[in-house]
Design a protein around this motif. Sequence first.
Motif, PDB file in Angstrom:
ATOM      1  N   VAL A   1      54.615  38.029   8.660  1.00  0.00           N
ATOM      2  CA  VAL A   1      53.326  37.351   8.527  1.00  0.00           C
ATOM      3  C   VAL A   1      52.190  38.337   8.754  1.00  0.00           C
ATOM      4  O   VAL A   1      52.369  39.352   9.446  1.00  0.00           O
ATOM      5  N   PRO A   2      51.010  38.072   8.209  1.00  0.00           N
ATOM      6  CA  PRO A   2      49.848  38.928   8.482  1.00  0.00           C
ATOM      7  C   PRO A   2      49.395  38.775   9.926  1.00  0.00           C
ATOM      8  O   PRO A   2      49.653  37.760  10.582  1.00  0.00           O
TER       9      PRO A   2
ATOM     10  N   LEU B   1      58.999  32.131  13.814  1.00  0.00           N
ATOM     11  CA  LEU B   1      59.300  33.058  14.897  1.00  0.00           C
ATOM     12  C   LEU B   1      58.117  33.207  15.849  1.00  0.00           C
ATOM     13  O   LEU B   1      58.287  33.201  17.078  1.00  0.00           O
ATOM     14  N   VAL B   2      56.920  33.333  15.300  1.00  0.00           N
ATOM     15  CA  VAL B   2      55.739  33.472  16.150  1.00  0.00           C
ATOM     16  C   VAL B   2      55.485  32.179  16.921  1.00  0.00           C
ATOM     17  O   VAL B   2      55.066  32.199  18.087  1.00  0.00           O
TER      18      VAL B   2
ATOM     19  N   GLU C   1      56.834  32.998   0.405  1.00  0.00           N
ATOM     20  CA  GLU C   1      57.633  32.116   1.255  1.00  0.00           C
ATOM     21  C   GLU C   1      58.122  32.778   2.537  1.00  0.00           C
ATOM     22  O   GLU C   1      58.529  32.079   3.479  1.00  0.00           O
ATOM     23  N   HIS C   2      58.117  34.118   2.621  1.00  0.00           N
ATOM     24  CA  HIS C   2      58.540  34.768   3.865  1.00  0.00           C
ATOM     25  C   HIS C   2      57.648  34.399   5.039  1.00  0.00           C
ATOM     26  O   HIS C   2      58.020  34.575   6.200  1.00  0.00           O
TER      27      HIS C   2
ATOM     28  N   VAL D   1      45.362  25.704  12.111  1.00  0.00           N
ATOM     29  CA  VAL D   1      46.518  26.561  11.863  1.00  0.00           C
ATOM     30  C   VAL D   1      47.224  26.159  10.575  1.00  0.00           C
ATOM     31  O   VAL D   1      47.652  27.008   9.790  1.00  0.00           O
ATOM     32  N   ALA D   2      47.340  24.838  10.339  1.00  0.00           N
ATOM     33  CA  ALA D   2      47.972  24.372   9.106  1.00  0.00           C
ATOM     34  C   ALA D   2      47.201  24.861   7.882  1.00  0.00           C
ATOM     35  O   ALA D   2      47.796  25.258   6.868  1.00  0.00           O
ATOM     36  N   LEU D   3      45.876  24.840   7.982  1.00  0.00           N
ATOM     37  CA  LEU D   3      45.044  25.297   6.869  1.00  0.00           C
ATOM     38  C   LEU D   3      45.284  26.775   6.588  1.00  0.00           C
ATOM     39  O   LEU D   3      45.480  27.184   5.432  1.00  0.00           O
ATOM     40  N   VAL D   4      45.297  27.595   7.651  1.00  0.00           N
ATOM     41  CA  VAL D   4      45.523  29.026   7.470  1.00  0.00           C
ATOM     42  C   VAL D   4      46.950  29.288   6.991  1.00  0.00           C
ATOM     43  O   VAL D   4      47.190  30.157   6.138  1.00  0.00           O
ATOM     44  N   PHE D   5      47.913  28.520   7.514  1.00  0.00           N
ATOM     45  CA  PHE D   5      49.311  28.703   7.128  1.00  0.00           C
ATOM     46  C   PHE D   5      49.503  28.433   5.629  1.00  0.00           C
ATOM     47  O   PHE D   5      50.140  29.224   4.925  1.00  0.00           O
TER      48      PHE D   5
END
Length: 318
Positions: free
Chosen positions: A101-102, A165-166, A157-158, A144-148
Amino acid sequence: MTSSPAGARRLGLALGAAGAVLFSAKAILAKFQYRHGLDALDVLALRMLFSLPLFLLLGVREARRPGLAPIGRRDFGLIVILGVLGYYLSSLLDFWGLEYVPVSLERLILFLNPTFVLLIGVFAFARRVARREWIALAVSYAGVALVFVENLRVEGEHVLLGSALVLLAALSYALYLALSGQLLKRIGSLRLVAWAMCVSTAATAVHYLLVRDPAHLLQLSPTAYALALANAVFCTFLPVTFTMGAVARLGAGTAAQLAVIGPVSLVFLGAWLLGEAITAVQLLGTAVVLAGVWLLTRPAANSVPVAATAGQGERDAD
């Protein structure tokens, strides 16, 4: 000669802001280390080994402070549990997630720690939660959902695996915060951080010896070692001392609120140093998350303490 209250406050603000940015920059350095052939376990092992002497010295210094209660056998047992949860397991999952993830998304998910502590209090200790706190939780998770979703669209999809994990890393550290409250009062925040980091180093070493040849850590490039040393000193040890200095001058509540600088700084540092995508939707989601956590961490706003002093001490390891 003592400094003026205004000068002490300015110094506290500077220390708190620097601590928040340096903690967050750990993710940037980890990304650079991955480019030199290291993985999450390598990064964690080097970070712990290089920072261990500093935390040992800190622990010895704190142990010599007058008026501190001795650490009992039960306290040592709890320190072992906290070291494994907060600084070994959480850090390992976090570095692993960073492979996918970034850095901006990683920091936002970790920034949900106060909300996890609140939820642990609700389900494990039957704490009551005010309506405004539920609203703050909903706002935080909506952001968080918006950024995700935006990162899923941009990165692929990774992001699903990395975010999971985070998220587990954040949950592990929230357990550390929830369990550390009484111990913090008995032995002090810096002493707890120092010895818990020593436990985490031992756990990391055992893990590494079980699955890897330790000779691998002696065959890295000079740049990899330099990045690891910077991670240990500038993004692990110094932020702890900076944040504790901010708490001493500003109080835990104000120092905790300065942590919002971390996720904001990573949005721009990730784009600048790593070339990560930055979109209007990501900025909007980041602002929503920060607003929700700010509502939750205001002084006297919580049914469940968020242990700001401990949380800012190593939100990583933030």
